[in-house]
Design a protein around this motif. Structure first.
Motif, PDB file in Angstrom:
ATOM      1  N   VAL A 308     -10.145   5.376  87.276  1.00 54.33           N
ATOM      2  CA  VAL A 308      -8.892   5.312  88.038  1.00 54.33           C
ATOM      3  C   VAL A 308      -7.958   4.280  87.401  1.00 54.33           C
ATOM      4  O   VAL A 308      -6.773   4.552  87.152  1.00 54.33           O
ATOM      5  N   ALA A 309      -8.482   3.094  87.116  1.00 53.63           N
ATOM      6  CA  ALA A 309      -7.675   2.027  86.511  1.00 53.63           C
ATOM      7  C   ALA A 309      -7.166   2.430  85.128  1.00 53.63           C
ATOM      8  O   ALA A 309      -5.995   2.205  84.787  1.00 53.63           O
ATOM      9  N   ALA A 310      -8.027   3.049  84.318  1.00 49.17           N
ATOM     10  CA  ALA A 310      -7.648   3.449  82.960  1.00 49.17           C
ATOM     11  C   ALA A 310      -6.571   4.530  82.981  1.00 49.17           C
ATOM     12  O   ALA A 310      -5.635   4.507  82.173  1.00 49.17           O
ATOM     13  N   ASN A 311      -6.676   5.476  83.917  1.00 55.10           N
ATOM     14  CA  ASN A 311      -5.696   6.562  83.981  1.00 55.10           C
ATOM     15  C   ASN A 311      -4.340   6.088  84.485  1.00 55.10           C
ATOM     16  O   ASN A 311      -3.305   6.598  84.052  1.00 55.10           O
ATOM     17  N   ILE A 312      -4.333   5.125  85.381  1.00 45.34           N
ATOM     18  CA  ILE A 312      -3.063   4.555  85.837  1.00 45.34           C
ATOM     19  C   ILE A 312      -2.336   3.921  84.650  1.00 45.34           C
ATOM     20  O   ILE A 312      -1.129   4.110  84.464  1.00 45.34           O
ATOM     21  N   ALA A 313      -3.075   3.201  83.805  1.00 49.16           N
ATOM     22  CA  ALA A 313      -2.489   2.577  82.617  1.00 49.16           C
ATOM     23  C   ALA A 313      -2.006   3.641  81.623  1.00 49.16           C
ATOM     24  O   ALA A 313      -0.912   3.511  81.045  1.00 49.16           O
ATOM     25  N   LEU A 314      -2.795   4.701  81.424  1.00 50.60           N
ATOM     26  CA  LEU A 314      -2.429   5.740  80.472  1.00 50.60           C
ATOM     27  C   LEU A 314      -1.161   6.459  80.892  1.00 50.60           C
ATOM     28  O   LEU A 314      -0.245   6.671  80.089  1.00 50.60           O
ATOM     29  N   LEU A 315      -1.064   6.820  82.157  1.00 53.65           N
ATOM     30  CA  LEU A 315       0.102   7.583  82.614  1.00 53.65           C
ATOM     31  C   LEU A 315       1.377   6.746  82.628  1.00 53.65           C
ATOM     32  O   LEU A 315       2.467   7.288  82.560  1.00 53.65           O
TER      33      LEU A 315
END
Length: 320
Positions: A308-315
């Motif tokens: 969840v944390a990684a995808n927030i940063a990616l998007l």
């Protein structure tokens, strides 16, 4: 009177605890409803159905599967997150579970607080497929053309924030080229336009892509994982083509409302482990490019929170 009321409350509490304990011990005593938050025919539909077909007999109960689509998977997910935590409402979801919070910050549920992990069914690569009429034979061929054409190159997905969208964006950012994202309502629509040559590429789930590749209907350029797929030994991995930052892998697992008792979760997990260990189950999953994963519920919860944390940063990078 007050003393009598206190004893009545104590008795009622003991009785309720006893009833709850008995319900847990007898679980499952009726059919179980499994919700899949994506449409029929998608990888997140095909893989859990294979699993549930065998999990039901292992538990001694029928598992009825219902597709509840919409909101990037959030509608079906919310239905389970808010359901009675009695073990009779379960959710089959993919890596997209950890992506949705990055797309919809005001979800009606909290992914980490309202859902608990039960078992990981397996993981598989996304496969970059292109129309067979396109001239590109390798990723290098594609990238030379993509960097020259810019946003004229387009790619399909099953919706903004879907696992296949994330795989394509990680590939695009790692390879440093521009492209136009074309979101569709579901996998069959994307496949139709790939076959018709109307979109340039699609990071397709292995379960859907493998039959098309084997029949020569599309061409595979790269798998999204760190290593090659055993089912596609001639197709390079993302790391092999020099794009380690583009590596992504999709998983599919089972979840329940967070207040479901640990006893029920343990029963379901143990039954699932037995199912996944059966040779016929291994063969069925391998045929569609899915590898089973041994993971305890707590480790699954930690994986989801991390993603969840990684995808927030990616998007955030994608929006820029």
């Amino acid at each position: 009177m007050n003393k009598l009321m206190r004893w009545s409350c104590v008795f009622a509490g003991v009785l309720l605890s006893s009833v709850a304990a008995q319900a847990e011990n007898n679980w499952p005593s009726r059919l179980i409803k499994a919700t899949i938050p994506f449409g029929p025919g998608s990888a997140t539909d095909v893989v859990p159905r294979i699993f549930f077909e065998r999990l039901g007999p292992e538990l001694g109960q029928t598992i009825v599967v219902e597709n509840r689509v919409g909101g990037g998977g959030s509608i079906g997910t919310n239905a389970v997150a808010k359901a009675e935590p009695d073990g009779y409402s379960i959710l089959a979801h993919s890596s997209a579970l950890a992506i949705t919070p990055a797309i919809f910050p005001n979800l009606p549920y909290d992914t980490s607080k309202d859902l608990s992990s039960v078992i990981m069914i397996g993981s598989s690569p996304q496969i970059m497929i292109i129309p067979k009429e396109r001239p590109w034979k390798t990723v290098d061929d594609f990238l030379k053309d993509a960097k020259a054409k810019g946003s004229q190159i387009n790619f399909g997905s099953v919706g903004v924030g879907s696992a296949v969208h994330i795989s394509a964006e990680k590939f695009r950012l790692a390879a440093k080229f521009e492209a136009t994202h074309v979101p569709y309502r579901g996998g069959p629509e994307v496949i139709a336009d790939i076959l018709g040559g109307r979109i340039d590429f699609y990071f397709c789930p292995a379960a859907t892509a493998l039959p098309l590749i084997r029949e020569g209907q599309v061409r595979a350029l790269v798998v999204s994982t760190d290593k090659r797929s055993n089912e596609l030994p001639d197709v390079p991995s993302m790391t092999e083509v020099g794009l380690k930052d583009g590596v992504s892998e999709s998983w599919i697992g089972v979840f329940v409302p967070s207040k479901t008792s640990s006893e029920i979760v343990a029963k379901m997990h143990d039954a699932g482990v037995k199912v996944l260990a059966k040779p016929e189950m291994q063969a069925a999953l391998k045929k569609i490019g899915v590898e089973t994963i041994t993971m305890e519920p707590k480790a699954m919860d930690e994986l989801v929170a991390k993603e969840v944390a990684a995808n927030i940063a990616l998007l955030k990078d994608v929006k820029q």
